[in-house]
Design a protein around this motif. Structure first.
Motif, PDB file in Angstrom:
ATOM      1  N   ALA A  17       0.827  -1.207   0.000  1.00 36.06           N
ATOM      2  CA  ALA A  17       0.000   0.000   0.000  1.00 36.06           C
ATOM      3  C   ALA A  17       0.862   1.259   0.000  1.00 36.06           C
ATOM      4  O   ALA A  17       0.568   2.229  -0.716  1.00 36.06           O
ATOM      5  N   ALA A  18       1.935   1.251   0.801  1.00 37.05           N
ATOM      6  CA  ALA A  18       2.818   2.420   0.847  1.00 37.05           C
ATOM      7  C   ALA A  18       3.488   2.641  -0.501  1.00 37.05           C
ATOM      8  O   ALA A  18       3.553   3.776  -1.012  1.00 37.05           O
ATOM      9  N   ALA A  19       3.996   1.568  -1.092  1.00 33.78           N
ATOM     10  CA  ALA A  19       4.678   1.690  -2.383  1.00 33.78           C
ATOM     11  C   ALA A  19       3.720   2.177  -3.460  1.00 33.78           C
ATOM     12  O   ALA A  19       4.054   3.078  -4.246  1.00 33.78           O
ATOM     13  N   ALA A  20       2.544   1.596  -3.518  1.00 31.26           N
ATOM     14  CA  ALA A  20       1.573   1.985  -4.544  1.00 31.26           C
ATOM     15  C   ALA A  20       1.130   3.432  -4.361  1.00 31.26           C
ATOM     16  O   ALA A  20       0.990   4.182  -5.342  1.00 31.26           O
ATOM     17  N   ARG A  21       0.908   3.833  -3.119  1.00 36.51           N
ATOM     18  CA  ARG A  21       0.463   5.201  -2.849  1.00 36.51           C
ATOM     19  C   ARG A  21       1.522   6.218  -3.290  1.00 36.51           C
ATOM     20  O   ARG A  21       1.201   7.234  -3.935  1.00 36.51           O
ATOM     21  N   ARG A  22       2.775   5.954  -2.957  1.00 35.41           N
ATOM     22  CA  ARG A  22       3.841   6.896  -3.293  1.00 35.41           C
ATOM     23  C   ARG A  22       4.120   6.925  -4.794  1.00 35.41           C
ATOM     24  O   ARG A  22       4.327   8.002  -5.381  1.00 35.41           O
TER      25      ARG A  22
END
Length: 262
Positions: free
Chosen positions: A116-121
């Motif tokens: 989720a963090a990678a996709a969001r950034r």
């Protein structure tokens, strides 16, 4: 097949010498390691960036990628990651490089949290990258070693300026067959990094073809006009043979493996 090599294999080498090596040994491109200990990094002035562009233009060599060290799945606030990403994208734009390489770096987090963090950034960075004419490539590495793991993140983002970089060693270490890696990465694939090693326990770099990595099986999955980059990890293994003396044989080996089958 278009061939490049990474400056990870020639730590600290001046850009003029990097370009000379590429031209003399028949490589069309170079992946530039973007780190303060190297000649190219985000701290360069505009004049210094222009000098790098001129060196590559003079030698007729393409800057394929600015290989940065942003970890897009790392714990912490988003803004420092996005600021670092923007700096790499701007550097790539100024150098005329088509790609920026980033790592997952999710550590020991729950995979869903790291995804989720990678996709969001990456989604937040995508419009700016598109405006700059640069593609951000998430490498199969560390917490997202398998092609399936990187494809899961990049597919979630669903933006043309976000893609995947296939490091064949890491997908192999994850137990993924090349055909399986390619199947999930193909819709997002920027290019492939090749290398060779003695075993899963001994990852000191070897000449291409001297180790156990499935190079032919990987190249067999690629289109004829694909970029293939030799990432020889001399920086992390100072006792390994020097890359310049291996470049010609490595090029010939890749071209033999990638030749059309009769």
């Amino acid at each position: 097949m278009k061939l490049a090599f990474s400056t990870l294999g020639v730590p600290g080498l001046p850009i003029s010498e990097v370009v000379r090596l590429a031209a003399e040994h028949g490589y069309q491109g170079v992946e530039l390691r973007a780190h303060p200990e190297e000649p190219v990094h985000p701290g360069l002035s505009m004049l210094e960036r222009a000098d790098v562009v001129e060196e590559f233009k003079r030698g007729g060599i393409e800057i394929l990628t600015v290989a940065g060290y942003v970890r897009v799945a790392a714990e912490g606030e988003d803004q420092p990651v996005l600021d670092e990403l923007a700096g790499l994208v701007e550097l790539a734009r100024d150098l005329g490089a088509r790609n920026v390489r980033v790592f997952p770096g999710g550590g020991d987090q729950d995979p869903g949290t790291a995804d989720a963090a990678a996709a969001r950034r990456l989604a937040a960075a995508a419009p700016y990258a598109a405006d700059m004419g640069v593609r951000i490539l998430l490498e199969t590495h560390d917490s997202h070693r398998a092609g399936a793991a990187v494809a899961r993140v990049v597919g979630t983002v669903g933006h043309g300026s976000i893609g995947a970089l296939w490091d064949i060693m890491h997908t192999w270490l994850a137990g993924e067959e090349p055909v399986a890696s390619h199947a999930v990465l193909a819709p997002h694939l920027g290019y492939v990094q090749v290398k060779d090693i003695a075993s899963a326990e001994d990852t000191e770099p070897l000449a291409l073809g001297a180790g156990v990595l499935p190079l032919r099986a990987c190249l067999d999955t690629l289109d004829a006009d694909s970029w293939v980059c030799w990432e020889y990890e001399k920086r992390w293994h100072p006792g390994a043979a020097k890359l310049p003396g291996l470049l010609s044989a490595g090029r010939e080996h890749l071209l033999r493996l990638g030749a059309p089958k009769q």
